[in-house]
Write an enzyme that holds these catalytic residues in place. Structure first.
Site, short mmCIF file in Angstrom:
data_model
loop_
_atom_site.label_atom_id
_atom_site.label_comp_id
_atom_site.label_asym_id
_atom_site.label_seq_id
_atom_site.Cartn_x
_atom_site.Cartn_y
_atom_site.Cartn_z
N LYS A 146 -29.53 11.00 -4.75
CA LYS A 146 -29.51 10.87 -6.21
C LYS A 146 -29.53 12.25 -6.86
O LYS A 146 -30.49 13.00 -6.72
CB LYS A 146 -30.72 10.10 -6.72
CG LYS A 146 -30.64 9.85 -8.24
CD LYS A 146 -31.94 9.38 -8.83
CE LYS A 146 -32.81 10.51 -9.30
NZ LYS A 146 -32.29 11.27 -10.44
N GLU B 251 -39.69 20.24 -1.75
CA GLU B 251 -39.43 21.62 -2.17
C GLU B 251 -39.75 21.65 -3.65
O GLU B 251 -38.99 21.14 -4.46
CB GLU B 251 -37.96 21.97 -1.86
CG GLU B 251 -37.76 23.45 -1.64
CD GLU B 251 -37.57 24.18 -2.94
OE1 GLU B 251 -38.60 24.54 -3.54
OE2 GLU B 251 -36.43 24.35 -3.36
N CYS C 20 -36.87 27.65 -8.81
CA CYS C 20 -38.25 27.40 -8.38
C CYS C 20 -38.87 28.65 -7.78
O CYS C 20 -40.07 28.82 -7.84
CB CYS C 20 -38.30 26.25 -7.39
SG CYS C 20 -37.01 26.35 -6.16
N GLU D 169 -45.65 27.05 -14.32
CA GLU D 169 -44.22 27.27 -14.11
C GLU D 169 -43.47 26.93 -15.40
O GLU D 169 -43.54 25.81 -15.89
CB GLU D 169 -43.71 26.38 -12.97
CG GLU D 169 -42.28 26.69 -12.59
CD GLU D 169 -41.77 25.86 -11.42
OE1 GLU D 169 -42.09 24.66 -11.37
OE2 GLU D 169 -41.03 26.41 -10.59
#
Lengths: 499, 309, 303
Positions: free
Chosen positions: A204, A278, A312, A409
């Site tokens: 997906k 991840e 990331c 983040e």
């Protein structure tokens, strides 16, 4: 020279700035999209065919740079996902696990080649839908995606050499959920090792960036990949949840936020599904005073402004040793003035569009938080396009570990800068985070590099470089940045069971 | 508390029969108090609680019923010790694991007696100790080799030198095989610490004695304090703290209970712990020792550096 | 950088990472320079050329022809700027000076036992005095690479300082001959040394040694100039020489200057190309922009 004179002169020099505004102006150099073939509407890719979603629901996908609708995308329900998993299961049992490993590999080689042939088309679509600069999709994302298939293709018939003393077995159906920051590349990262290891796939893409995954499905068709080996179901979180919770999926691979990663880890508790995660990061990029400063400044820029900071492993926490802090920051500011922000389709654009309205809002919220926390903000003067979602490259000075902009983040072009004095201090601060995906170290001293790289708790450490990726190079995090590795020899393990 | 180190002589183990010695009016045996092992010391549980084990020689032993606070203290000790332990050379770690094997070997008689008193046949006890010693030596040998076998130099398509090597995950909490007297515990501690992790292990609830005696072996083997911490107590009580503690990086849970598996894996998600749940197995089988058990508690670290002049 | 020093201390020079420098240069080459940007850039590049002839067989006739080309790059096309300077051996300075009379074009002379620099200091100073007396506006000197590589930095420093003094009003360009310096670290050291010793310009190469100018070498030198500017506010000029024969490459260099030092350096006072073939390639590209047709060298004078 008297001390006072010296001081005045120093102050005057500190004001010296290079002029990056009145020089060479680059005329717009937009990449042409005329050769790109996009359908008005995309169905689900299940069992080698394009099938309409059972609920007949679709959503629009738009360009974040122009806010124009590019296409309509099918939204897969749990029932569609079930169809896809059944197709993948059937292909696994009856086709993919039956053909020889050599042939399996050859399909992957063929896919790599077709991606290379259609590289320009992939790059344009990636940029139109995702907002990243065409230079990046052209020079980085698409070539790396092809390279990834090429790399893992060769593993298919060599798995017996990968894990000494063990027999490597495929595990079945892999459910894969990928993010919007590197849509095609993440699809390649997920699909290539899964297929090389002998598994079949239900993938997906992220709901804002489905198109290149769907174009990849066309490549699979063109390559003659047997029906059902890869199925692509588009949709949002609910579609992803249906994959995660499907009882006949043997493995989940997810790239995305730590929050969602935790939900997935919880969701599959007790099920024996294998898991790779991840997740997020807040990487330290550390500049020592003995570093090659000009190259380090490039590394800082590449570390945080690559892909609008939607990375990331972005080097979002900068640590500069006090002796060179003023110099580094001055150079960094000047360098930022030469960055070109704007139309991602322009070949000269360095910083493109923020991927979505929601993400832009999140970034802008953090800019407010940073200012409210008392950090000093710097943005170079640049005119942002009126339409679309854009954010100027941003620095925050005088931050500390206690600032939220340092801890959380942001996933945008926003850098928080701290200074440090000693190796011990910076190591402690660098590791003082729940994340552990990546880190950067800049010093000219070899022994210091190895000292730092062994003590930094991060899965990828870039020494005197930053944000480098390669299919042969394992990638993945410590602590809350994830579980398992993708890429390289080690990236095979999550798709195998050893006996 | 300032725990006193239990002194042990080969003859003074807790399994001597009180009834026998008193009846013959001979010397009264000195019994051993079984305490837990935290940070290189042998404290009693901070909770003051105990449970009782009945031995096959009718002897009764009071064992610490460790609390979540004992676990918390163990994690602090393990965290404190971890970086230094990982910082030792692989050769050094290897020698210390070998030293543990040596110390275990020299105390065969005591362990045999304990294992028999906990229900093992004499032959089974001997075999279990032999294999435990050999298993420690097996993993001792891996300390300075697993990185050679499982690391890689990665040929990237740019002017960079790139390599991936394995590093310890950090602090590991383990619930040892509840059906094993000694070998299940040894077989999980050895691979975890071989790479430089530190561990908090919960011994088998029903067979805790040789676990504590094994701690005495550890304590006399040059193993730094805090690297291995051994608790006794109930799985049902400690499963949640073991799996929810935010400063634990990985958990190993040996259980046949599906609900425990669900609980462990659910809790692990709190801080993205690496989690391995395994059913009770026959630890005497050679297939249950392999370097992949070391890999379960390592992280692949990839380092890049330009190649230039 | 301590600017009051009368010598050079290599510890003040930062290290350079070759791979990162090459990556940065690769980025400059991805800039797409089209249409008016291209035309303006090409004209700017033309105006920055030091049109050069440095051959043993140079004659007065050859130099006069070159000077005419310098003043009249392509009269058929209006709006083409003249080059910045003509660069010749000292014995040709007078000829060039006379031929260029009335134009704004400077005469640059290579001096100091060009290209090797293997001569005693007095010979180098005499060479310099002679060229200046003959009317040279600019002196392109070479450094003693052997001494530099031996680590005798102060020898090289003193030599440059002495030549600078001998130049009088003439501008001093210091040729590092980077093709013999082996590493970018050395290029950076030599740049800092030359700047501190009094160079008005730093220049990559003589054109007699391969490799001559490269983008990485030029970038490192631009960074040295930038650091000196940051430290003192004083501008130093830059001249890559040799190996820049195409318009495309010249534009890459301009992009590099533009994004490293900015607008202040984007003029012939502060940036030069040492080149002989570049001028005609620029003319061909300008003509192509004007007509839409790809060009042939047959239509452009070769002096």
């Amino acid at each position: 020279m008297s001390k006072k004179q010296d001081k005045t002169q120093k102050a005057a020099i500190a004001d010296l700035a290079l002029d990056f505004s009145s020089g060479f102006k680059y005329e717009p150099a937009p990449e042409s999209s005329s050769h790109v073939k996009l359908e008005k509407q995309y169905e689900l890719f299940i069992d080698g065919k394009w099938v309409a979603p059972i609920d007949e629901k679709y959503f629009e996908t738009t360009s974040p740079a122009t806010e124009q609708v590019l296409s309509r995308i099918a939204e897969a329900s749990a029932a569609d996902v079930d169809k896809a998993v059944k197709a993948a299961r059937n292909a696994y049992e009856n086709v993919w696990s039956k053909i020889s490993a050599k042939e399996r590999g050859k399909y992957l080689f063929r896919i790599a080649r077709i991606i290379q042939e259609k590289a320009r088309e992939f790059a344009v679509i990636e940029t139109m839908e995702g907002g990243k600069p065409i230079r990046e999709s052209r020079d980085i994302d698409v070539p790396l995606a092809a390279n990834h298939f090429f790399y893992y293709a060769g593993w298919a018939d060599k798995l017996e050499y990968a894990f000494p003393g063990k027999k490597a077995n495929s595990i079945g159906v892999a459910g894969q959920i990928i993010p919007w920051n590197f849509p095609l590349l993440m699809a390649a990262w997920k699909i290539a090792p899964a297929l090389a290891a002998g598994n079949t796939v239900v993938l997906k893409p992220a709901e804002t960036t489905s198109l290149t995954a769907l174009k990849l499905a066309e490549v699979f068709q063109e390559a003659g990949l047997p029906a059902g080996v890869v199925n692509i179901v588009t949709g949002a979180g609910a579609t992803g949840a249906a994959i995660v919770n499907h009882p006949d999926v043997n493995k989940i691979a997810f790239t995305g936020s730590t929050d969602v990663g935790k939900i997935i880890q919880k969701a599959i508790a007790g099920t024996n599904k294998k898991l790779t995660l991840e997740l997020g990061g807040k990487a330290a990029n550390i500049i020592f005073e003995d570093a090659a400063i000009d190259q380090a400044v490039e590394g800082i820029v590449n570390g945080i402004f690559f892909n609008q900071g939607h990375v990331c492993c972005a080097g979002s926490r900068l640590f500069v040793q006090e002796g060179v802090a003023d110099k580094v920051i001055k150079k960094l500011k000047d360098r930022m003035k030469s960055l070109i922000v704007g139309d991602p389709m322009d070949k000269n654009t360095d910083i493109g569009a923020i991927n979505s309205k929601e993400q832009l809002k999140k970034i802008n919220d953090y800019l407010k938080i940073g200012v409210n926390e008392g950090a000093e903000i710097f943005q170079p003067a640049c005119t942002l396009p009126k339409k679309g979602y854009f954010c100027a490259p941003t620095l925050f000075l005088h931050t500390s570990q206690s600032h939220r902009i340092v801890q959380e983040e942001i996933f945008g072009p926003v850098l928080a800068i701290q200074t440090f004095r000693t190796v011990e201090e910076v190591l402690e601060k660098a590791n003082n985070t729940p994340y552990g995906l990546s880190a950067g170290v800049w010093t000219d001293k070899g022994s210091k590099i190895f000292n730092m790289t062994t003590k930094l708790k991060a899965g990828v450490v870039w020494a005197n470089t930053y944000n480098k990726f390669d299919p042969a190079s394992p990638f993945g995090g410590y602590k809350e940045s994830g579980i398992g590795r993708e890429g390289g020899l080690h990236g095979l393990l999550p798709y195998l069971s050893l006996s | 508390m300032a725990a006193t180190k239990t002194t042990t002589k080969p003859s003074a183990n807790g399994t001597a029969s009180k009834a026998e010695t008193t009846a013959k009016n001979e010397r009264l045996a000195v019994l051993k108090t079984y305490k837990i092992y935290i940070n290189g010391q042998f404290p009693r549980t901070e909770s003051g609680r105990y449970y009782t084990i009945k031995l096959s020689n009718k002897e009764q032993v009071n064992v610490c019923l460790s609390s979540r606070k004992d676990f918390r203290n163990s994690v602090s000790a393990a965290r404190e010790a971890q970086e230094k332990w990982a910082g030792k050379t692989a050769y050094n770690r290897s020698q210390i694991l070998y030293r543990i094997a040596e110390m275990l070997e020299t105390r065969r008689a005591q362990f045999t007696e304990e294992l028999v008193n906990q229900g093992a046949s004499a032959a089974a006890a001997k075999e279990e100790i032999s294999i435990a010693v050999d298993r420690l030596i097996y993993y001792a040998g891996w300390c300075d080799k697993f990185n050679q076998v499982f690391s890689s130099v990665n040929p990237v398509s740019s002017s960079h030198f790139n390599f991936s090597s394995l590093e310890p995950t950090g602090v590991v909490a383990a619930i040892a095989d509840q059906n094993s007297r000694l070998l299940g515990l040894v077989s999980i501690i050895a691979p975890v610490i071989a790479s430089g992790n530190t561990i908090i292990a919960l011994a088998s609830t029903q067979f805790p004695l040789s676990a504590i005696t094994f701690a005495e072996v550890l304590n006399t083997s040059d193993l730094p304090a805090g690297v291995v911490n051994i608790l006794t107590g109930e799985v049902s009580e400690l499963l949640v703290p073991f799996t929810t503690h935010m400063d634990v990086n990985a958990v190993y849970i040996n259980t046949n209970n599906q609900q425990d598996k669900v609980t462990a894996e659910t809790n692990a998600a709190l801080n993205v712990k690496r989690v391995k749940v395994e059913a009770s197995i026959d630890w005497t089988l050679p297939k249950n020792e392999d370097p992949y058990r070391i890999l379960d508690y390592t992280e692949v670290k990839t380092t890049w550096h330009p190649i230039g002049i | 950088m301590n600017t009051t020093l009368k010598s050079y201390d290599p510890r003040f020079t930062p290290p350079v990472d070759q791979v990162s420098v090459e990556e940065r240069c690769a980025r400059f080459t991805t800039r797409s320079i089209k249409k008016s940007t291209k035309v303006n850039g090409l004209k700017l590049a033309m105006s920055m050329i030091d049109l050069t002839t440095l051959e043993g067989k140079d004659s007065e006739g050859k130099v006069r022809q070159l000077c005419y080309k310098a003043m009249h790059p392509h009269d058929a096309m209006p709006g083409i700027p003249q080059v910045a300077a003509v660069c010749v051996y000292p014995t040709m300075v007078k000829v060039a000076k006379k031929a260029l009379k009335g134009s704004a074009i400077n005469v640059a002379a290579v001096a100091t036992a060009f290209p090797s620099g293997m001569a005693p200091l007095q010979v180098k100073l005499d060479d310099t005095h002679y060229a200046v007396e003959e009317g040279a506006d600019e002196i392109d000197m070479v450094i003693s690479r052997g001494k530099f590589l031996q680590g005798e930095y102060n020898f090289v420093f003193d030599e440059i300082a002495a030549v600078k003094e001998a130049c009088g009003k003439a501008h001093l360009k210091v040729i590092l001959e980077t093709g013999e310096l082996s590493t970018l670290d050395n290029v950076r050291k030599a740049s800092d040394l030359a700047i501190l010793a009094g160079a008005d310009f730093i220049k990559t190469s003589t054109g007699k040694i391969q490799p001559a100018a490269t983008m990485p070498v030029t970038l490192v030198m631009l960074e040295a100039i930038r650091d000196y500017y940051y430290a003192t506010g004083k501008m130093i000029g830059m001249k890559p020489a040799g190996g820049i024969a195409t318009s495309k490459l010249a534009l890459h260099y301009l992009v590099m200057v533009n994004e490293t030092l900015g607008a202040q350096w984007l003029n012939p006072d502060w940036f030069r190309f040492g080149a002989s073939k570049l001028a005609n390639d620029i003319l061909m590209q300008l003509m192509k922009e004007q007509t839409g047709n790809y060009q042939s060298l047959n239509y452009f004078s070769n002096d």
